[in-house]
Motif scaffolding. Structure first.
Motif, PDB file in Angstrom:
ATOM      1  N   GLY A  12       1.038  -1.363  -0.141  1.00  0.00           N
ATOM      2  CA  GLY A  12      -0.176  -0.160  -0.282  1.00  0.00           C
ATOM      3  C   GLY A  12       0.756   1.016   0.360  1.00  0.00           C
ATOM      4  O   GLY A  12       1.721   1.835   0.969  1.00  0.00           O
ATOM      5  N   LEU A  13       1.162   1.932  -1.642  1.00  0.00           N
ATOM      6  CA  LEU A  13       1.517   3.107  -1.374  1.00  0.00           C
ATOM      7  C   LEU A  13       2.592   2.919  -1.447  1.00  0.00           C
ATOM      8  O   LEU A  13       3.588   4.212  -0.273  1.00  0.00           O
ATOM      9  CB  LEU A  13       1.180   3.951  -0.389  1.00  0.00           C
ATOM     10  N   LEU A  14       3.613   1.665  -1.282  1.00  0.00           N
ATOM     11  CA  LEU A  14       4.952   1.572  -0.263  1.00  0.00           C
ATOM     12  C   LEU A  14       5.094   2.115   0.615  1.00  0.00           C
ATOM     13  O   LEU A  14       6.570   1.901   0.741  1.00  0.00           O
ATOM     14  CB  LEU A  14       6.598   1.957  -1.757  1.00  0.00           C
ATOM     15  N   GLY A  15       5.095   1.579   1.978  1.00  0.00           N
ATOM     16  CA  GLY A  15       5.010   1.838   3.188  1.00  0.00           C
ATOM     17  C   GLY A  15       6.236   1.082   3.520  1.00  0.00           C
ATOM     18  O   GLY A  15       6.342  -0.456   3.544  1.00  0.00           O
ATOM     19  N   GLY A  16       7.268   1.471   4.738  1.00  0.00           N
ATOM     20  CA  GLY A  16       8.440   0.511   4.623  1.00  0.00           C
ATOM     21  C   GLY A  16       7.934  -0.533   5.243  1.00  0.00           C
ATOM     22  O   GLY A  16       6.697  -0.943   6.385  1.00  0.00           O
ATOM     23  N   THR A  17       8.307  -1.880   5.494  1.00  0.00           N
ATOM     24  CA  THR A  17       8.079  -2.839   5.805  1.00  0.00           C
ATOM     25  C   THR A  17       9.460  -3.547   7.564  1.00  0.00           C
ATOM     26  O   THR A  17       9.257  -3.876   8.228  1.00  0.00           O
ATOM     27  CB  THR A  17       8.159  -3.998   4.706  1.00  0.00           C
ATOM     28  N   ALA A  18       9.866  -2.294   6.828  1.00  0.00           N
ATOM     29  CA  ALA A  18      11.169  -2.108   8.515  1.00  0.00           C
ATOM     30  C   ALA A  18      12.250  -1.226   7.982  1.00  0.00           C
ATOM     31  O   ALA A  18      12.568  -0.611   6.715  1.00  0.00           O
ATOM     32  CB  ALA A  18      12.071  -3.408   8.196  1.00  0.00           C
ATOM     33  N   THR A  19      12.625  -0.904   8.710  1.00  0.00           N
ATOM     34  CA  THR A  19      13.388   0.569   9.097  1.00  0.00           C
ATOM     35  C   THR A  19      14.646   0.255   9.114  1.00  0.00           C
ATOM     36  O   THR A  19      14.864  -1.233   9.450  1.00  0.00           O
ATOM     37  CB  THR A  19      13.491   1.659  10.466  1.00  0.00           C
ATOM     38  N   ALA A  20      15.869   1.016   8.329  1.00  0.00           N
ATOM     39  CA  ALA A  20      17.333   0.191   8.350  1.00  0.00           C
ATOM     40  C   ALA A  20      18.259   0.809   9.069  1.00  0.00           C
ATOM     41  O   ALA A  20      17.871   1.084  10.896  1.00  0.00           O
ATOM     42  CB  ALA A  20      17.712   0.583   7.343  1.00  0.00           C
ATOM     43  N   ALA A  21      19.371  -0.150   9.784  1.00  0.00           N
ATOM     44  CA  ALA A  21      20.096  -0.526  10.310  1.00  0.00           C
ATOM     45  C   ALA A  21      20.835   0.927  10.078  1.00  0.00           C
ATOM     46  O   ALA A  21      21.967   0.939   9.142  1.00  0.00           O
ATOM     47  CB  ALA A  21      21.077  -1.887  10.402  1.00  0.00           C
ATOM     48  N   TYR A  22      21.227   1.441  10.527  1.00  0.00           N
ATOM     49  CA  TYR A  22      21.270   2.972  10.461  1.00  0.00           C
ATOM     50  C   TYR A  22      22.941   3.708  11.121  1.00  0.00           C
ATOM     51  O   TYR A  22      23.201   2.664  11.818  1.00  0.00           O
ATOM     52  CB  TYR A  22      20.492   4.148  10.796  1.00  0.00           C
ATOM     53  N   PRO A 322      16.379   1.110 -12.449  1.00  0.00           N
ATOM     54  CA  PRO A 322      16.363   0.034 -11.636  1.00  0.00           C
ATOM     55  C   PRO A 322      17.393  -1.007 -11.501  1.00  0.00           C
ATOM     56  O   PRO A 322      18.097  -0.729 -12.716  1.00  0.00           O
ATOM     57  CB  PRO A 322      14.994  -1.290 -12.080  1.00  0.00           C
ATOM     58  N   GLY A 323      17.962  -0.971 -10.642  1.00  0.00           N
ATOM     59  CA  GLY A 323      19.839  -1.937 -10.271  1.00  0.00           C
ATOM     60  C   GLY A 323      20.039  -0.973  -9.642  1.00  0.00           C
ATOM     61  O   GLY A 323      21.717  -1.246  -9.432  1.00  0.00           O
ATOM     62  N   ASP A 324      20.044   0.351  -9.630  1.00  0.00           N
ATOM     63  CA  ASP A 324      21.047   1.738  -8.960  1.00  0.00           C
ATOM     64  C   ASP A 324      21.150   1.273  -7.759  1.00  0.00           C
ATOM     65  O   ASP A 324      19.990   1.304  -6.871  1.00  0.00           O
ATOM     66  CB  ASP A 324      20.521   2.926  -9.566  1.00  0.00           C
ATOM     67  N   LEU A 325      21.845   2.101  -7.024  1.00  0.00           N
ATOM     68  CA  LEU A 325      22.086   1.908  -5.717  1.00  0.00           C
ATOM     69  C   LEU A 325      22.318   3.291  -5.195  1.00  0.00           C
ATOM     70  O   LEU A 325      22.451   4.682  -5.279  1.00  0.00           O
ATOM     71  CB  LEU A 325      23.666   1.422  -5.224  1.00  0.00           C
ATOM     72  N   ILE A 326      20.408   3.135  -4.031  1.00  0.00           N
ATOM     73  CA  ILE A 326      20.539   4.358  -3.631  1.00  0.00           C
ATOM     74  C   ILE A 326      21.696   4.373  -1.977  1.00  0.00           C
ATOM     75  O   ILE A 326      21.331   3.628  -0.975  1.00  0.00           O
ATOM     76  CB  ILE A 326      18.739   4.220  -2.549  1.00  0.00           C
ATOM     77  N   ILE A 327      22.255   5.399  -1.818  1.00  0.00           N
ATOM     78  CA  ILE A 327      23.136   5.322  -0.359  1.00  0.00           C
ATOM     79  C   ILE A 327      22.598   6.377   0.715  1.00  0.00           C
ATOM     80  O   ILE A 327      22.049   7.157   0.399  1.00  0.00           O
ATOM     81  CB  ILE A 327      24.783   5.842  -0.662  1.00  0.00           C
ATOM     82  N   TYR A 328      22.405   6.123   1.667  1.00  0.00           N
ATOM     83  CA  TYR A 328      21.415   6.453   2.294  1.00  0.00           C
ATOM     84  C   TYR A 328      22.544   7.066   3.735  1.00  0.00           C
ATOM     85  O   TYR A 328      23.460   6.772   4.451  1.00  0.00           O
ATOM     86  CB  TYR A 328      20.503   5.563   3.370  1.00  0.00           C
ATOM     87  N   PHE A 329      21.716   8.084   4.434  1.00  0.00           N
ATOM     88  CA  PHE A 329      23.024   8.926   5.709  1.00  0.00           C
ATOM     89  C   PHE A 329      23.719   9.943   4.655  1.00  0.00           C
ATOM     90  O   PHE A 329      24.469   8.828   4.465  1.00  0.00           O
ATOM     91  CB  PHE A 329      23.158   8.182   6.900  1.00  0.00           C
ATOM     92  N   SER A 330      24.019  10.815   5.816  1.00  0.00           N
ATOM     93  CA  SER A 330      25.361  12.098   5.377  1.00  0.00           C
ATOM     94  C   SER A 330      26.648  11.099   5.452  1.00  0.00           C
ATOM     95  O   SER A 330      27.382  11.858   5.269  1.00  0.00           O
ATOM     96  CB  SER A 330      25.239  12.707   6.440  1.00  0.00           C
ATOM     97  N   ASP A 331      26.593  10.088   6.092  1.00  0.00           N
ATOM     98  CA  ASP A 331      28.647   8.890   6.050  1.00  0.00           C
ATOM     99  C   ASP A 331      27.771   8.157   5.547  1.00  0.00           C
ATOM    100  O   ASP A 331      29.052   7.306   5.439  1.00  0.00           O
ATOM    101  CB  ASP A 331      28.356   8.825   7.841  1.00  0.00           C
ATOM    102  N   ALA A 332      27.044   7.755   4.601  1.00  0.00           N
ATOM    103  CA  ALA A 332      26.792   7.276   3.886  1.00  0.00           C
ATOM    104  C   ALA A 332      26.756   5.207   4.312  1.00  0.00           C
ATOM    105  O   ALA A 332      27.963   4.427   3.524  1.00  0.00           O
ATOM    106  CB  ALA A 332      28.004   6.844   2.256  1.00  0.00           C
ATOM    107  N   SER A 333      25.840   5.688   4.934  1.00  0.00           N
ATOM    108  CA  SER A 333      26.300   4.641   5.722  1.00  0.00           C
ATOM    109  C   SER A 333      25.405   3.016   5.516  1.00  0.00           C
ATOM    110  O   SER A 333      24.999   2.037   6.305  1.00  0.00           O
ATOM    111  CB  SER A 333      26.414   3.735   7.547  1.00  0.00           C
ATOM    112  N   HIS A 334      24.120   2.961   4.512  1.00  0.00           N
ATOM    113  CA  HIS A 334      23.611   2.438   4.320  1.00  0.00           C
ATOM    114  C   HIS A 334      23.085   2.299   2.987  1.00  0.00           C
ATOM    115  O   HIS A 334      23.098   3.021   2.843  1.00  0.00           O
ATOM    116  CB  HIS A 334      22.243   2.718   5.396  1.00  0.00           C
TER     117      HIS A 334
END
Length: 372
Positions: A12-22, A322-334
């Motif tokens: 449903g609207l692509l709501g997350g199923t789990a948060t990441a280990a940040y 699709p296939g590209d990598l999304i990098i998360y957080f200012s320290d690129a930790s996820h």
């Protein structure tokens, strides 16, 4: 992909199923979302599993659970940052070990060459001794036979040239040996330092994961279920903000041939456990999953999310495919892999499994492309 579409619709609207280990819990605005803050920033909290209540409006029991969620989230984020440090140190240790082996082989070969040259130099010295120590030039002058004089001149010139060559090679080989020995010493010192970094990071990870598990273990079964709902609600809220920005209207690119293979591999790992430092085939951490997925696609990429961010080609969010990598957080930790329709597949954190979640459920640092 058809299976993925069914999963996305069910979410449903692509709501997350789990948060990441940040990683570091410090705030950092996402370049793709302006001043919006992402999941787990430690401010704002979850909206009571979708009920729309702020922290101040939560019941005492739910407020306590939300505080626990934030503490657990912060610990796992710090653990993932330490995991990235561990993986980086591990890579350096492995690289330095290979360099030391190569240097050891060079030292062995050079030592054997040096021994052979010393024998040649000794043979030349012995020959001169047997000749009574009389310089070859003097022997030439004392030779009364013209033909013998010319023969001796040629032999003397060749002998002098051979002696000079041997002595030059001897000096150069000694220098090479000293250089190799110094380099090996430096590599050993670096190896020792990186081993200590690796061990320190490993202890740090274990400490934080154990603390998070201890917090979670104090919860009753119903509270654990409720905690999961709070995580999902926070991820859903952040994803909804991202979608409401209209970002998807500009993202409609198709996956490359190798990208499709990478996606197929990554999505086939759904349900497997996150384990820090793991690269498969049974368990993965976030960058271990993207590493193996792109290897399956025929492309080798760096091991850690931070190195993936540094070394891979960056693309604008609107050009993401699709296939590209999304990098998360200012320290690129996820890191997660974009699979289309505003979703990623990723390995979230310890205690969770590889899953599909909203691409905007965490603050986006940027997008990188492993293939051209």
């Amino acid at each position: 992909m058809a299976c993925t579409a069914v999963v996305l619709c069910a979410m449903g609207l692509l709501g997350g199923t789990a948060t990441a280990a940040y990683a570091d819990p410090g705030p950092g605005p996402s370049p793709s979302r302006g001043a919006d803050r992402g999941a787990g920033d430690g401010e704002g909290g979850a909206k009571g599993a979708g009920k729309g209540a702020d922290d101040a409006e939560l019941s005492p029991g739910l407020k306590r659970l939300e505080d626990v969620r934030k503490k657990i989230d912060a610990l796992y984020r710090k653990a993932e940052k330490a995991t990235d440090a561990f993986n980086g140190a591990k890579e350096q240790v492995e690289r330095q070990q290979k360099e030391i082996v190569k240097l050891a082989r060079n030292i062995d070969a050079t030592q054997r060459k040096l021994t052979a040259l010393k024998k040649q130099a000794g043979a030349l010295a012995s020959a001169q001794y047997r000749g009574g120590g009389v310089p070859s030039e003097a022997k030439l002058m004392l030779n009364a036979d013209p033909e013998g004089f010319l023969d001796n001149a040629t032999l003397a010139r060749k002998g002098q040239q051979a002696a000079k060559t041997v002595m030059h090679q001897l000096a150069r080989t000694k220098g090479d040996l000293e250089d190799y020995s110094e380099s090996a010493t430096d590599r050993w010192e670096q190896l020792d330092a990186n081993r200590k970094k690796k061990e320190s990071a490993q202890r740090d990870i274990k400490k934080k994961i154990d603390s998070a598990k201890k917090l979670e273990s104090r919860l009753a079964a119903k509270e654990k279920d409720r905690l999961k709902e709070l995580e999902d609600a926070q991820a859903f809220k952040e994803q909804q903000k991202w979608l409401d920005s209209g970002v998807l209207k500009d993202i409609n690119n198709k996956a490359s041939r190798t990208g499709k293979k990478a996606i197929s591999y990554a999505t086939s790992q759904i349900g497997k456990d996150y384990v820090w430092g793991a690269e498969g085939p049974d368990t993965f951490d976030c960058s271990g999953l993207t590493l193996r997925a792109w290897q399956a696609g025929g492309t080798t990429i760096p091991r850690t999310s931070q190195e993936q961010w540094r070394q891979l080609d960056r693309v604008a969010l609107k050009d993401m495919r699709p296939g590209d990598l999304i990098i998360y957080f200012s320290d690129a930790s996820h890191v997660g892999m974009y699979i289309g329709d505003g979703a990623i597949v990723h390995a979230p954190r310890p205690g969770r499994q590889i899953t599909i979640t909203g691409a905007g459920s965490m603050p986006i640092l940027g997008v990188v492309r492993p293939d051209k």
